[in-house]
Design a protein around this motif. Structure first.
Motif: not given
Length: 373
Positions: A72-94
């Motif tokens: 059984a496998i899973f993957r959760l991957e978050n994208g972020f802006n390192v200079n502002t700390g905000t979420l990428s990909q439209g504000g999605r958590l993962f």
């Protein structure tokens, strides 16, 4: 009493063995640096930008051995802006990846969730965007074919076959979720890869129905004009792509070609014209490890477009050179230079992270550092 103790001890050992066969890994990439651009809207600019060599991310991935070669496998991957700390990909958590599934040594891997489509994952990995540290500054113009992975597919079912005689197949389907219209906002994506010795060959195809609503973070918004006089809001989006890679000693050469079509352009969807727009893009990439810690890279791409409604043929020439120095196995510093010259009535627009030039030319110089963990 002794029998009960033996049973409890046995259950404890079995439980410990089961936990020992499970794993969860924390991983990530942090990229940041300075980018100088010759022309953005008529003026030069110096910007601090992250996610250039690779998208900034942190993630969790895990596998649990279920026995019989199945996990059984899973993957959760978050994208972020390192200079502002905000979420990428439209504000999605993962927003980069979020899936769960089963993997078997003999039958392949089956996953459900938000996942990458085949062109970005397999063709993009062999392009300059995927192999040289210039990264997202060298996607194909406007990232029209998703070479730079500007979007992923939601509600996706994905199957990856086991590798047999060097061949691996990929098939995925994204459910549109529109009541009464099974096809609307849906997507299909396929890939076939061969790896044998120093040679790698890949073919991929992706089709999306009404992409502006199916994948709103994509490149088909009305303000993505590419050649300055039409939007790309379409009723259909299709990409056919081929790529090859060959390694000789410390040198690696790759080539890729993509054919992208925005079909059913409709002003009611946000497009400025009717009809369809097609783009053919060819690219050559070379890299060489001068020493185990120093890589030199160069790339060239040519894009030819065709606008059915106007007969216009926007085209783009793009070149890239880079130097990448490894401070360790997990940390590198790099420099890159990317230049685009547009023609056929188009203006230069190197990457979605930059604003378009006011002329046919645009140059970007980059100094950056990348840390993996």
């Amino acid at each position: 009493m002794n029998k009960r103790l033996v049973v409890l001890l046995g259950m404890s050992l079995v439980s410990s063995a089961a936990f020992a066969q499970s794993s969860v890994t924390l991983y990530g990439i942090i990229d940041d640096g300075l980018t100088w651009t010759s022309n953005q809207g008529g003026k030069s600019a110096v910007q601090m930008q992250g996610s250039i060599s690779q998208g900034n991310r942190w993630g969790l991935k895990g596998a649990e051995d279920l026995g019989g070669g199945t996990s059984a496998i899973f993957r959760l991957e978050n994208g972020f802006n390192v200079n502002t700390g905000t979420l990428s990909q439209g504000g999605r958590l993962f927003g980069r990846l979020a899936y769960v599934g089963l993997s078997n040594d003999h039958y392949g891997t089956f996953t459900l969730g938000r996942q990458g489509e085949a062109v970005g994952d397999y063709i993009g990995a062999l392009s300059a965007n995927g192999t040289l540290p210039g990264g997202i500054l060298f996607p194909h113009p406007g990232d029209l074919d998703n070479n730079g992975i500007d979007f992923r597919l939601n509600n996706a079912v994905k199957y990856v076959s086991p590798t047999i005689a060097g061949l691996t197949g990929v098939a995925m389907y994204s459910f549109g979720g529109v009541p009464g219209d099974f096809n609307k906002n849906s997507a299909k994506s396929f890939a076939l890869q061969y790896v044998g010795g120093s040679l790698q060959l890949v073919g991929a195809y992706t089709s999306i129905d009404h992409p502006a609503t199916a994948v709103p973070e994509g490149v088909w918004t009305p303000n993505n004009t590419v050649n300055g006089n039409y939007g790309l809001a379409a009723s259909s989006y299709k990409v056919l792509a081929l790529a090859a890679a060959y390694t000789i000693g410390s040198a690696r050469f790759t080539a890729d070609w993509t054919h992208t079509q925005f079909g059913g352009l409709d002003p009611t969807l946000g497009a400025k014209i009717n009809g369809h727009v097609t783009f053919n893009i060819a690219e050559l990439v070379a890299s060489y490890m001068v020493t185990p810690t120093l890589q030199l890279g160069a790339a060239y791409s040519y894009t030819q477009g065709n606008v059915s409604a106007t007969g216009k043929s926007p085209h783009y020439n793009e070149v890239d050179a880079s130097v990448d120095y490894l401070l360790s196995r997990a940390t590198d510093v790099y420099a890159s230079a990317t230049y685009m010259r547009a023609g056929g009535g188009a203006v230069a627009d190197l990457a979605p992270v930059l604003s378009p030039s006011s002329s046919q030319n645009q140059l970007a110089l980059r100094l950056g550092i990348r840390k993996r963990f």
